[in-house]
Design an enzyme around this catalytic site. Sequence first.
Site, short mmCIF file in Angstrom:
data_model
loop_
_atom_site.label_atom_id
_atom_site.label_comp_id
_atom_site.label_asym_id
_atom_site.label_seq_id
_atom_site.Cartn_x
_atom_site.Cartn_y
_atom_site.Cartn_z
N HIS A 1 2.90 0.19 -12.87
CA HIS A 1 2.98 -0.28 -11.49
C HIS A 1 4.44 -0.67 -11.21
O HIS A 1 5.02 -1.45 -11.98
CB HIS A 1 2.13 -1.54 -11.29
CG HIS A 1 0.67 -1.33 -11.42
ND1 HIS A 1 -0.15 -1.18 -10.33
CD2 HIS A 1 -0.13 -1.29 -12.51
CE1 HIS A 1 -1.41 -1.04 -10.73
NE2 HIS A 1 -1.42 -1.11 -12.05
N HIS B 1 -0.55 4.08 -16.84
CA HIS B 1 0.21 4.05 -15.60
C HIS B 1 1.04 2.77 -15.52
O HIS B 1 0.66 1.73 -16.02
CB HIS B 1 -0.68 4.20 -14.37
CG HIS B 1 -1.79 3.21 -14.25
ND1 HIS B 1 -2.92 3.25 -15.04
CD2 HIS B 1 -1.96 2.17 -13.42
CE1 HIS B 1 -3.73 2.27 -14.69
NE2 HIS B 1 -3.17 1.60 -13.71
#
Length: 134
Positions: free
Chosen positions: A96, A94
């Site tokens: 950010h 992932h």
Amino acid sequence: MATIFTRIASGEIPSYKVAESEDFYAFLDINPLAKGHTLVIPRKVEDDYLFHLDEATYEGLWAFARKVAVAVKAAIPCKRVGVAVLGMEVPHTHIHLIPLQSEGDMDFRKERPQFTQDEFAATAAAILAEFNKL
């Protein structure tokens, strides 16, 4: 077993969606560093390390994240949208995207602001509206 992020992207667990495509999903971090802190994930690959992704997924993730960052910047007053890839807390790649006023806003050790469900929903809707304009 599917990761929590896979379950979020599939709709099994609710999230504050800000953007999606067939291959990628972006949603607000529920423990944000700043208003508009967004997580961008690949839908179909659960590997926990960015550099393990195949080339097409890697490049597609960054292209999608760029578009989401443009939408975040348009929806949230900030000087920049910072990028971090840590991947230590959830075993699913992932990115950010964090609205920044200064470099200090990127400190993951700092106290986190608190937002209501209505504030999260309004923020997600504003980013999604900007994303849909792109």
